[in-house]
Design a protein around this motif. Structure first.
Motif, mmCIF file in Angstrom:
data_model
loop_
_atom_site.group_PDB
_atom_site.id
_atom_site.type_symbol
_atom_site.label_atom_id
_atom_site.label_comp_id
_atom_site.label_asym_id
_atom_site.label_seq_id
_atom_site.Cartn_x
_atom_site.Cartn_y
_atom_site.Cartn_z
ATOM 1 N N PHE A 237 0.831 -1.346 0.196
ATOM 2 C CA PHE A 237 0.061 0.008 0.006
ATOM 3 C C PHE A 237 0.916 1.253 -0.101
ATOM 4 O O PHE A 237 1.912 1.264 0.697
ATOM 5 N N PRO A 238 0.561 2.256 -0.881
ATOM 6 C CA PRO A 238 1.454 3.551 -0.975
ATOM 7 C C PRO A 238 1.304 4.336 0.343
ATOM 8 O O PRO A 238 0.209 4.416 0.913
ATOM 9 N N THR A 239 2.380 4.806 0.852
ATOM 10 C CA THR A 239 2.503 5.871 1.812
ATOM 11 C C THR A 239 2.211 7.241 1.240
ATOM 12 O O THR A 239 2.111 8.151 2.352
ATOM 13 N N LEU A 240 2.226 7.349 0.188
ATOM 14 C CA LEU A 240 2.091 8.910 -0.383
ATOM 15 C C LEU A 240 1.001 8.798 -1.359
ATOM 16 O O LEU A 240 0.595 7.513 -2.279
ATOM 17 N N TYR A 241 0.016 9.573 -1.499
ATOM 18 C CA TYR A 241 -1.063 9.693 -2.667
ATOM 19 C C TYR A 241 -0.654 10.701 -3.779
ATOM 20 O O TYR A 241 -0.121 11.954 -3.211
ATOM 21 N N ASN A 242 -0.990 10.502 -4.805
ATOM 22 C CA ASN A 242 -0.730 11.688 -5.801
ATOM 23 C C ASN A 242 -2.141 11.844 -6.631
ATOM 24 O O ASN A 242 -2.913 11.159 -6.748
ATOM 25 N N THR A 243 -2.189 13.268 -7.057
ATOM 26 C CA THR A 243 -3.553 13.668 -7.545
ATOM 27 C C THR A 243 -3.086 14.621 -8.568
ATOM 28 O O THR A 243 -2.174 15.416 -8.333
ATOM 29 N N GLU A 244 -3.925 14.981 -9.572
ATOM 30 C CA GLU A 244 -3.710 16.001 -10.446
ATOM 31 C C GLU A 244 -4.982 17.075 -10.213
ATOM 32 O O GLU A 244 -5.039 18.090 -11.151
ATOM 33 N N ARG A 245 -5.748 16.888 -9.362
ATOM 34 C CA ARG A 245 -6.862 17.747 -9.005
ATOM 35 C C ARG A 245 -6.822 18.722 -8.058
ATOM 36 O O ARG A 245 -6.514 18.320 -6.757
ATOM 37 N N PRO A 246 -6.704 20.002 -8.255
ATOM 38 C CA PRO A 246 -6.615 21.113 -7.253
ATOM 39 C C PRO A 246 -7.605 21.042 -5.925
ATOM 40 O O PRO A 246 -7.304 21.259 -4.891
ATOM 41 N N ASP A 247 -8.862 20.577 -6.250
ATOM 42 C CA ASP A 247 -9.844 20.365 -5.247
ATOM 43 C C ASP A 247 -9.587 19.476 -4.468
ATOM 44 O O ASP A 247 -9.826 19.380 -3.137
ATOM 45 N N SER A 248 -8.823 18.259 -4.906
ATOM 46 C CA SER A 248 -8.434 17.332 -3.938
ATOM 47 C C SER A 248 -7.348 17.628 -3.207
ATOM 48 O O SER A 248 -7.569 17.294 -1.958
ATOM 49 N N VAL A 249 -6.458 18.256 -3.578
ATOM 50 C CA VAL A 249 -5.417 18.940 -2.825
ATOM 51 C C VAL A 249 -5.932 19.969 -1.581
ATOM 52 O O VAL A 249 -5.598 19.711 -0.337
ATOM 53 N N ALA A 250 -6.909 20.825 -2.006
ATOM 54 C CA ALA A 250 -7.301 21.618 -0.937
ATOM 55 C C ALA A 250 -8.174 21.081 0.013
ATOM 56 O O ALA A 250 -8.021 21.110 1.172
ATOM 57 N N GLY A 251 -8.909 19.897 -0.316
ATOM 58 C CA GLY A 251 -9.647 19.219 0.765
ATOM 59 C C GLY A 251 -8.673 18.399 1.845
ATOM 60 O O GLY A 251 -8.973 18.495 2.855
ATOM 61 N N ASN A 252 -7.540 18.030 1.098
ATOM 62 C CA ASN A 252 -6.477 17.219 2.057
ATOM 63 C C ASN A 252 -5.945 18.177 2.826
ATOM 64 O O ASN A 252 -5.481 18.123 4.171
ATOM 65 N N LEU A 253 -5.596 19.397 2.450
ATOM 66 C CA LEU A 253 -5.053 20.292 3.079
ATOM 67 C C LEU A 253 -5.882 20.946 4.542
ATOM 68 O O LEU A 253 -5.353 20.835 5.444
ATOM 69 N N LEU A 254 -7.363 20.844 4.263
ATOM 70 C CA LEU A 254 -7.819 21.214 5.244
ATOM 71 C C LEU A 254 -8.333 20.094 6.317
ATOM 72 O O LEU A 254 -8.835 20.314 7.269
ATOM 73 N N GLU A 255 -7.751 18.903 6.022
ATOM 74 C CA GLU A 255 -7.858 17.815 6.881
ATOM 75 C C GLU A 255 -6.581 17.694 7.554
ATOM 76 O O GLU A 255 -6.199 16.580 8.185
ATOM 77 N N GLY A 256 -5.520 18.540 7.345
ATOM 78 C CA GLY A 256 -4.107 18.531 8.079
ATOM 79 C C GLY A 256 -3.252 17.764 7.398
ATOM 80 O O GLY A 256 -2.123 17.689 7.975
ATOM 81 N N ARG A 257 -3.250 17.423 6.049
ATOM 82 C CA ARG A 257 -2.347 16.927 5.304
ATOM 83 C C ARG A 257 -1.356 17.676 4.678
ATOM 84 O O ARG A 257 -1.602 19.090 4.721
ATOM 85 N N ILE A 258 -0.124 17.431 3.927
ATOM 86 C CA ILE A 258 0.542 18.272 3.367
ATOM 87 C C ILE A 258 0.808 17.795 2.071
ATOM 88 O O ILE A 258 0.881 16.767 1.696
ATOM 89 N N ALA A 259 0.945 18.855 1.187
ATOM 90 C CA ALA A 259 1.176 18.664 -0.314
ATOM 91 C C ALA A 259 2.361 18.929 -0.786
ATOM 92 O O ALA A 259 3.133 19.816 -0.298
ATOM 93 N N ILE A 260 3.097 18.285 -1.747
ATOM 94 C CA ILE A 260 4.212 18.318 -2.222
ATOM 95 C C ILE A 260 4.242 18.709 -3.745
ATOM 96 O O ILE A 260 3.945 17.783 -4.571
#
Length: 282
Positions: A237-260
């Motif tokens: 299982f991956p320990t990092l998740y990747n996405t190309e959607r800005p709304d997905s990144v925004a949602g994760n940031l609001l949940e306390g995660r970090i975007a690279i």
């Protein structure tokens, strides 16, 4: 850190610029252009976010402000702080939607909405002009993560554009960005984005140490980073998740995660990722 009372803007320009940098975590996408007026030797600064503005409108906005500043033009009314302020407000600002700002709350709301802020040394207020615009990717659906409902925007290969796409969704001064260069040869721009006060400080520091510990010649896309900072390389299982959607990144940031963010790739990494999170995103 922001005050609950959002005090009034200071009369000291240097203090005001220091406060702006501090509240925004010294984010690299905040642009500060300083000028000294020839006629009065008073300092003026223009402040705006790179990527949230139309650069042509910003330049026009600043040009109108500086138009009166020639050695042989203007009388005593534009050689004092109050006179300069009145001239800028009434005559020189032709962009439209100008507004006088008196406290930090108003200033940051305007700044995060794509406006350009003008600060004058000796003046305890700011002038805001609507210069919003900037780079926005054409409305196209993400190629790997199709959204049935929600935004159709996807990231591009420009790290500046990608940062601004998220900044447009989270208009908050606590959305902080830290940048570094990784790759001895390529010197690739890498940025981490998080919401100060929501993301755990220990997680932020741990991730920064991992990134700073990367010693490699080249970073050409985010997959390189993903492989080098994975905690358990043998896990199915991956320990990092990747996405190309800005709304997905925004949602994760609001949940306390970090975007690279990695320059040159439209895929942004999300950390940390858990077993259950992978299934919820599937």
């Amino acid at each position: 850190m922001p005050s609950n009372e959002d005090p009034l803007i200071s009369m000291n320009l240097a203090n005001n610029l220091k406060e702006i940098r501090s509240r925004l975590g010294n984010s690299p996408d905040i642009i500060i252009r300083k000028f000294e007026l020839v006629t009065s030797h008073i300092e003026v600064a223009a402040v705006y976010f790179n990527g949230l503005n139309d650069k042509n409108i910003v330049d026009e906005f600043i040009t109108h402000i500086m138009a009166f500043d020639t050695p042989n033009w203007g009388g005593p009314e534009v050689k004092s702080v109050s006179g300069i302020y009145q001239f800028m407000k009434d005559k020189a600002l032709s962009i439209g939607e100008e507004k006088v700002l008196n406290d930090w709350k108003e200033l940051f709301e305007a700044l995060l909405s794509g406006n350009t802020i003008i600060l004058v040394d000796g003046l305890a207020k700011a002038i805001s002009g609507n210069t919003s615009g900037g780079e926005v990717r054409a409305v196209t659906e993400a190629s790997t993560q199709v959204a049935i409902r929600g935004s159709k925007e996807s990231f591009t290969e420009s790290i500046g554009t990608n940062l601004s796409l998220v900044r447009r969704r989270i208009k908050n001064v606590n959305l902080w960005i830290e940048t570094m260069k990784i790759g001895a040869v390529t010197q690739t721009d890498v940025a981490i984005m998080y919401i100060n006060g929501i993301a755990k400080e220990s997680t932020i520091q741990n991730l920064k140490q991992k990134l700073q510990g990367i010693h490699i010649d080249s970073i050409l896309e985010s997959g390189y980073i993903e492989q080098l900072i994975e905690e358990n390389k043998y896990s199915p299982f991956p320990t990092l998740y990747n996405t190309e959607r800005p709304d997905s990144v925004a949602g994760n940031l609001l949940e306390g995660r970090i975007a690279i963010f990695v320059d040159g790739t439209p895929f942004v990494l999300i950390a940390p990722t858990t077993f259950f999170y992978v299934f919820s995103c599937s």
